[in-house]
Design an enzyme around this catalytic site. Structure first.
Site, PDB file in Angstrom:
ATOM      1  N   MET A  13       5.166  12.163  -8.010  1.00  0.00           N
ATOM      2  CA  MET A  13       3.742  12.141  -7.663  1.00  0.00           C
ATOM      3  C   MET A  13       3.467  12.960  -6.402  1.00  0.00           C
ATOM      4  O   MET A  13       2.540  13.769  -6.371  1.00  0.00           O
ATOM      5  CB  MET A  13       3.278  10.699  -7.469  1.00  0.00           C
ATOM      6  CG  MET A  13       3.328   9.849  -8.732  1.00  0.00           C
ATOM      7  SD  MET A  13       2.196  10.396 -10.023  1.00  0.00           S
ATOM      8  CE  MET A  13       0.631   9.842  -9.352  1.00  0.00           C
ATOM      9  N   THR A  97       3.275   2.742  -3.057  1.00  0.00           N
ATOM     10  CA  THR A  97       2.993   1.384  -3.519  1.00  0.00           C
ATOM     11  C   THR A  97       3.921   0.435  -2.781  1.00  0.00           C
ATOM     12  O   THR A  97       5.129   0.412  -3.051  1.00  0.00           O
ATOM     13  CB  THR A  97       3.191   1.258  -5.038  1.00  0.00           C
ATOM     14  OG1 THR A  97       2.347   2.222  -5.690  1.00  0.00           O
ATOM     15  CG2 THR A  97       2.824  -0.135  -5.515  1.00  0.00           C
ATOM     16  N   LYS A 172      -4.324  -1.597  -5.564  1.00  0.00           N
ATOM     17  CA  LYS A 172      -3.298  -0.949  -6.397  1.00  0.00           C
ATOM     18  C   LYS A 172      -2.296  -1.975  -6.919  1.00  0.00           C
ATOM     19  O   LYS A 172      -1.885  -1.930  -8.092  1.00  0.00           O
ATOM     20  CB  LYS A 172      -2.570   0.121  -5.568  1.00  0.00           C
ATOM     21  CG  LYS A 172      -1.332   0.748  -6.227  1.00  0.00           C
ATOM     22  CD  LYS A 172      -1.687   1.624  -7.403  1.00  0.00           C
ATOM     23  CE  LYS A 172      -0.445   2.208  -8.094  1.00  0.00           C
ATOM     24  NZ  LYS A 172       0.251   3.210  -7.304  1.00  0.00           N
ATOM     25  N   TYR A 177      -0.138  -4.807 -11.427  1.00  0.00           N
ATOM     26  CA  TYR A 177       0.279  -6.085 -12.011  1.00  0.00           C
ATOM     27  C   TYR A 177      -0.166  -6.120 -13.473  1.00  0.00           C
ATOM     28  O   TYR A 177       0.618  -6.437 -14.375  1.00  0.00           O
ATOM     29  CB  TYR A 177      -0.356  -7.215 -11.211  1.00  0.00           C
ATOM     30  CG  TYR A 177       0.056  -8.618 -11.590  1.00  0.00           C
ATOM     31  CD1 TYR A 177       0.808  -9.387 -10.715  1.00  0.00           C
ATOM     32  CD2 TYR A 177      -0.328  -9.193 -12.799  1.00  0.00           C
ATOM     33  CE1 TYR A 177       1.180 -10.686 -11.037  1.00  0.00           C
ATOM     34  CE2 TYR A 177       0.036 -10.475 -13.129  1.00  0.00           C
ATOM     35  CZ  TYR A 177       0.789 -11.229 -12.245  1.00  0.00           C
ATOM     36  OH  TYR A 177       1.149 -12.507 -12.573  1.00  0.00           O
ATOM     37  N   LYS A 241       9.664  -2.715  -9.271  1.00  0.00           N
ATOM     38  CA  LYS A 241       9.332  -2.880  -7.851  1.00  0.00           C
ATOM     39  C   LYS A 241       7.858  -3.200  -7.672  1.00  0.00           C
ATOM     40  O   LYS A 241       7.485  -4.117  -6.937  1.00  0.00           O
ATOM     41  CB  LYS A 241       9.708  -1.606  -7.088  1.00  0.00           C
ATOM     42  CG  LYS A 241       9.439  -1.627  -5.589  1.00  0.00           C
ATOM     43  CD  LYS A 241       8.103  -1.026  -5.203  1.00  0.00           C
ATOM     44  CE  LYS A 241       8.029   0.453  -5.512  1.00  0.00           C
ATOM     45  NZ  LYS A 241       6.756   1.051  -5.022  1.00  0.00           N
TER      46      LYS A 241
END
Length: 299
Positions: A13, A97, A172, A177, A241
């Site tokens: 990314m 994240t 986020k 989730y 993660k």
């Protein structure tokens, strides 16, 4: 005078996002532990740094796009990090994240030194990042949001201001989730369909055209597991993660996480028993099909 950008983390990314900044005329200094990743960016006009500290020294805005909470903490709080080397008036924008609690702690520490904090969680896929079509969930003051908006517009096409510092990454985490649980449900649904002898293409058409539809399945799965490709666009290890952060946040908040915990356990099995952690998140289909004793269905 335009802000100088120090971009740290040039992965699936961060690489294309920083490339968009370089192509669109921003003064960017980049760092990544992998020299080849830096070379790709210098070919586009970015300046390569030999260390995190060098990237910070040559920046007014530091951007981090790294794998996990400890990696961000290393850049922010380490001996050569933003807190140690940064100057009053600088801004640190984290796009990784990570734990929302850790994000808020770093924001407070930097604030004491007069350094602003923006958390800008990134939505959509590496393919969107390549095209400059990422979505950003931003936690920032109005003033800091205005300062980073030119960068965000160069890297994406949708910016959602979620609130003050910490709100972006929290949004986020909640969004991921849902996405990671849906990936596990997608895997189970298509495995069940195959076990019942259903045509995968017909099942896909029904699911993506009905109230059962989800965009991860419609837009991403046909490019990965459902065409037999589980090489990582977004690795299962990273999905695990991200979902772990979400389940942990739910526990801290006293909020139930029954489905999330079950999906997380399925990911653990896929990673540890089948060795799929470095494959794409859609390899959950491979894991589910293997458990069912069949080949993964494809379109």
């Amino acid at each position: 005078m335009a802000d100088r950008i120090g971009f740290i983390g040039l992965g699936n990314m961060g690489g294309p996002m920083s490339a968009n900044l370089a192509r669109k005329g921003f003064q960017v200094t980049v760092f990544d532990p992998r020299p080849a990743a830096i070379e790709k960016l210098t070919a586009l006009g970015a300046r390569g740094a030999k260390s995190v500290g060098e990237a910070i020294d040559n920046a007014d805005i530091v951007v981090t796009m790294v794998p996990d909470t400890p990696d961000v903490e290393g850049v922010v709080l380490g001996p050569d990090g933003t807190l140690a080397r940064g100057r009053k008036g600088m801004l640190h924008m984290d796009m990784s994240t990570i734990s929302p609690a850790a994000s808020r702690r770093m924001a407070e520490k930097l604030k004491e030194k007069g350094i602003s904090w923006v958390d800008a969680g990134v939505g959509r896929s590496p393919a969107h990042a390549e095209k400059g079509e990422s979505l950003f969930m931003v936690g920032a003051s109005a003033e800091d949001l205005a300062r980073v908006t030119p960068l965000l517009n160069a890297m994406g096409n949708k910016v959602v201001h979620c609130g003050g510092p910490g709100a972006g990454i929290a949004t986020k985490v909640v969004n991921n989730y849902l996405a990671m649980c849906l990936n596990q449900l997608n895997a189970e649904v298509f495995t069940l369909g195959a076990k019942l002898g259903l045509d995968t293409k017909a099942l896909f058409e029904v699911v993506t055209s009905s109230l059962s539809s989800n965009d991860h399945l419609k837009l991403y799965w046909p490019t990965k597991a459902l065409k037999g490709d589980i090489e990582p666009g977004f690795a299962l290890d990273l999905a695990f993660k991200d979902l772990s952060i979400g389940v942990g946040a739910a526990k801290e908040a006293g909020s139930p996480a029954h489905v999330g915990s079950a999906a997380r356990e399925a990911m653990i099995r896929a990673r540890t028993q089948q060795g799929l952690g470095q494959k794409d998140v859609t390899a959950l289909l491979t894991a589910a099909a293997t458990e069912a004793g069949i080949k993964p269905p494809t379109l």
